[in-house]
Design a protein around this motif. Structure first.
Motif, PDB file in Angstrom:
ATOM      1  N   TYR A   1      48.724   3.098  35.599  1.00  0.00           N
ATOM      2  CA  TYR A   1      50.046   2.471  35.544  1.00  0.00           C
ATOM      3  C   TYR A   1      50.883   3.039  34.400  1.00  0.00           C
ATOM      4  CZ  TYR A   1      53.677  -1.041  34.946  1.00  0.00           C
ATOM      5  OH  TYR A   1      54.890  -1.668  34.805  1.00  0.00           O
ATOM      6  N   SER A   2      50.235   3.331  33.266  1.00  0.00           N
ATOM      7  CA  SER A   2      50.982   3.913  32.138  1.00  0.00           C
ATOM      8  C   SER A   2      51.540   5.281  32.498  1.00  0.00           C
ATOM      9  CB  SER A   2      50.077   4.017  30.910  1.00  0.00           C
ATOM     10  OG  SER A   2      49.062   4.998  31.072  1.00  0.00           O
ATOM     11  N   MET A   3      50.805   6.064  33.309  1.00  0.00           N
ATOM     12  CA  MET A   3      51.318   7.361  33.732  1.00  0.00           C
ATOM     13  C   MET A   3      52.449   7.193  34.742  1.00  0.00           C
ATOM     14  SD  MET A   3      49.746   9.410  31.877  1.00  0.00           S
ATOM     15  CE  MET A   3      50.673  10.757  32.574  1.00  0.00           C
ATOM     16  N   TYR A   4      52.353   6.173  35.584  1.00  0.00           N
ATOM     17  CA  TYR A   4      53.444   5.889  36.522  1.00  0.00           C
ATOM     18  C   TYR A   4      54.705   5.471  35.771  1.00  0.00           C
ATOM     19  CZ  TYR A   4      56.206   3.376  40.009  1.00  0.00           C
ATOM     20  OH  TYR A   4      57.226   2.924  40.802  1.00  0.00           O
ATOM     21  N   LEU A   5      54.533   4.588  34.788  1.00  0.00           N
ATOM     22  CA  LEU A   5      55.674   4.126  34.008  1.00  0.00           C
ATOM     23  C   LEU A   5      56.232   5.229  33.130  1.00  0.00           C
ATOM     24  CD1 LEU A   5      57.344   1.546  33.322  1.00  0.00           C
ATOM     25  CD2 LEU A   5      55.743   1.170  31.429  1.00  0.00           C
ATOM     26  N   ASN A   6      55.365   6.125  32.692  1.00  0.00           N
ATOM     27  CA  ASN A   6      55.795   7.197  31.796  1.00  0.00           C
ATOM     28  C   ASN A   6      56.816   8.112  32.475  1.00  0.00           C
ATOM     29  OD1 ASN A   6      55.303   8.813  29.235  1.00  0.00           O
ATOM     30  ND2 ASN A   6      54.763  10.334  30.773  1.00  0.00           N
ATOM     31  N   ASP A   7      56.528   8.526  33.726  1.00  0.00           N
ATOM     32  CA  ASP A   7      57.460   9.333  34.530  1.00  0.00           C
ATOM     33  C   ASP A   7      58.016  10.500  33.720  1.00  0.00           C
ATOM     34  OD1 ASP A   7      59.054  10.225  36.580  1.00  0.00           O
ATOM     35  OD2 ASP A   7      60.594   8.682  36.312  1.00  0.00           O
ATOM     36  N   CYS A   8      57.127  11.404  33.343  1.00  0.00           N
ATOM     37  CA  CYS A   8      57.528  12.543  32.517  1.00  0.00           C
ATOM     38  C   CYS A   8      58.704  13.330  33.103  1.00  0.00           C
ATOM     39  CB  CYS A   8      56.330  13.464  32.295  1.00  0.00           C
ATOM     40  SG  CYS A   8      56.694  14.933  31.302  1.00  0.00           S
ATOM     41  N   PRO A   9      58.725  13.640  34.403  1.00  0.00           N
ATOM     42  CA  PRO A   9      59.870  14.402  34.928  1.00  0.00           C
ATOM     43  C   PRO A   9      61.190  13.650  34.829  1.00  0.00           C
ATOM     44  CG  PRO A   9      58.027  14.451  36.458  1.00  0.00           C
ATOM     45  CD  PRO A   9      57.700  13.432  35.430  1.00  0.00           C
ATOM     46  N   GLY A  10      61.142  12.333  34.765  1.00  0.00           N
ATOM     47  CA  GLY A  10      62.369  11.568  34.673  1.00  0.00           C
ATOM     48  C   GLY A  10      63.013  11.633  33.299  1.00  0.00           C
TER      49      GLY A  10
ATOM     50  N   LEU B   1      53.160  18.718  32.170  1.00  0.00           N
ATOM     51  CA  LEU B   1      51.919  19.389  32.551  1.00  0.00           C
ATOM     52  C   LEU B   1      51.483  18.975  33.945  1.00  0.00           C
ATOM     53  CD1 LEU B   1      49.943  19.024  29.191  1.00  0.00           C
ATOM     54  CD2 LEU B   1      51.264  20.988  29.989  1.00  0.00           C
ATOM     55  N   TYR B   2      51.172  19.984  34.794  1.00  0.00           N
ATOM     56  CA  TYR B   2      50.682  19.784  36.160  1.00  0.00           C
ATOM     57  C   TYR B   2      51.676  19.005  37.020  1.00  0.00           C
ATOM     58  CZ  TYR B   2      46.451  20.938  33.569  1.00  0.00           C
ATOM     59  OH  TYR B   2      45.537  21.543  32.740  1.00  0.00           O
ATOM     60  N   TYR B   3      52.955  19.272  36.813  1.00  0.00           N
ATOM     61  CA  TYR B   3      53.973  18.565  37.586  1.00  0.00           C
ATOM     62  C   TYR B   3      53.850  18.847  39.083  1.00  0.00           C
ATOM     63  CZ  TYR B   3      58.431  17.674  39.824  1.00  0.00           C
ATOM     64  OH  TYR B   3      59.392  17.253  40.711  1.00  0.00           O
ATOM     65  N   HIS B   4      53.551  20.085  39.451  1.00  0.00           N
ATOM     66  CA  HIS B   4      53.503  20.458  40.864  1.00  0.00           C
ATOM     67  C   HIS B   4      52.347  19.768  41.592  1.00  0.00           C
ATOM     68  CE1 HIS B   4      56.665  23.395  40.386  1.00  0.00           C
ATOM     69  NE2 HIS B   4      56.031  23.926  39.342  1.00  0.00           N
ATOM     70  N   TYR B   5      51.342  19.304  40.869  1.00  0.00           N
ATOM     71  CA  TYR B   5      50.211  18.617  41.490  1.00  0.00           C
ATOM     72  C   TYR B   5      50.324  17.094  41.368  1.00  0.00           C
ATOM     73  CZ  TYR B   5      48.214  23.301  41.173  1.00  0.00           C
ATOM     74  OH  TYR B   5      47.987  24.643  41.281  1.00  0.00           O
TER      75      TYR B   5
ATOM     76  N   PHE C   1      53.285  11.437  37.946  1.00  0.00           N
ATOM     77  CA  PHE C   1      52.133  11.146  37.104  1.00  0.00           C
ATOM     78  C   PHE C   1      51.766  12.307  36.180  1.00  0.00           C
ATOM     79  CE2 PHE C   1      51.797   8.326  40.703  1.00  0.00           C
ATOM     80  CZ  PHE C   1      51.388   7.121  40.146  1.00  0.00           C
ATOM     81  N   SER C   2      52.573  13.326  36.109  1.00  0.00           N
ATOM     82  CA  SER C   2      52.264  14.475  35.258  1.00  0.00           C
ATOM     83  C   SER C   2      52.255  14.092  33.787  1.00  0.00           C
ATOM     84  CB  SER C   2      53.266  15.602  35.514  1.00  0.00           C
ATOM     85  OG  SER C   2      54.594  15.139  35.318  1.00  0.00           O
TER      86      SER C   2
END
Length: 317
Positions: free
Chosen positions: A50-59, A67-71, A75-76
């Motif tokens: 959930y923390s990775m979902y909330l983090n939303d690095c690309p946003g 890191l590893y955005y394409h995969y 959640f990257s």
């Protein structure tokens, strides 16, 4: 002329022989089903997802920086320059309940003492702690039950959080946060040591068990001196768990039988449930725990924790 004893024959004597005393057996030690530790394991995993979902690095950052955005997409992970452990940003951890002195003291958010135990800075951090949790916690819960291990986990984690936040108050970098279940896990290790000491008489191969446990504890504490590791949380959790073990993990001495397992009319010499030194350990540990928690909280809210921690290094993530 000799007299014949009236109504006395060997057959008649044997007919009225006293019955044998009733037998009883020592109750087998209860093996608890472990469900709390696996539940804590799943809660930590779910909260990290959930923390990775909330983090939303690309946003918040350029997609190429995540890191590893394409995969992983949303959640990257954050860039290595911000978080080298493959995890979310400090901003996200702070929102979810990371330990930070300004928020705990200034905003009266004392709940962060406990929520930080279920947050992790990254995949590496999470996997290391969860393997330790399953390896140590399941066995302890099988032997002592969910209630004792649950209390041990929470109050050891609180002890680690308390010493950690005092350390954060002495940090060079302002607004430093701390997360992780390490304090609670070190509390389980400390409790294993005190459990061995307070139940010393019922163990076989005592010296070998003590040597192995001390080696494991020493290696784990040594890891705390690596950069970006909050060793104060490890030490605080270990000390809290060590003293809690004397209070929560006492075992009856060998040969003790509860009265309910002795049949009526059968007199047996019963041993006392605990030895005298177990009671001494319990009282001393309880006094030290209460004093330690009270002193730490007083120091946090009313005192100045500067120069308390000679092991202070790079501040934790």
């Amino acid at each position: 002329m000799g007299k014949r004893p009236p109504y006395s024959t060997d057959i008649e004597a044997a007919r009225y022989a006293p019955p044998p005393p009733p037998s009883y057996h020592f109750p087998q030690s209860t093996q608890w089903f472990s469900w709390l530790v696996p539940l804590i394991f799943l809660a930590n995993i779910a909260l990290f997802v959930y923390s990775m979902y909330l983090n939303d690095c690309p946003g918040y950052l350029n997609e190429n920086d995540c890191l590893y955005y394409h995969y992983l997409g949303r959640f990257s992970f954050q860039p290595f320059t911000e978080n080298p452990l493959l995890g979310p940003s400090v901003r996200t951890l702070r929102v979810l309940g990371a330990l930070e002195k300004d928020l705990v003291v200034g905003e009266n958010e004392g709940w962060r003492f406990f929520t930080c135990m279920f947050l992790h800075a990254g995949v590496v951090h999470l996997l290391a702690n969860m393997f330790s949790l399953l390896f140590i916690g399941v066995r302890l819960e099988n032997e002592f039950g969910f209630l004792k291990i649950g209390l041990l986990y929470l109050f050891s984690g609180f002890g680690g959080s308390l010493l950690s936040i005092l350390h954060l108050g002495n940090g060079v970098v302002p607004n430093t946060i701390s997360v992780g279940a390490s304090g609670a896990l070190f509390g389980l290790l400390g409790a294993m040591l005190s459990e061995l000491l307070t139940n010393w008489t019922i163990y076989l191969n005592k010296c070998a068990a003590l040597t192995s446990l001390l080696l494991i504890i020493g290696l784990n504490l040594a890891v705390g001196f690596l950069p970006h590791v909050d060793n104060s949380a490890h030490i605080g959790g270990f000390l809290a768990g060590f003293f809690l073990g004397f209070v929560l993990l006492m075992r009856p001495q060998y040969g003790y039988v509860n009265r309910k397992y002795i049949p009526p009319g059968y007199n047996v010499k019963r041993k006392s449930k605990y030895k005298w030194y177990q009671y001494i350990f319990l009282v001393l540990a309880l006094i030290i725990l209460l004093f330690g928690y009270a002193y730490g909280l007083t120091l946090l809210y009313n005192g100045k924790p500067e120069n308390m921690f000679p092991w202070s290094q790079t501040n934790p993530i």
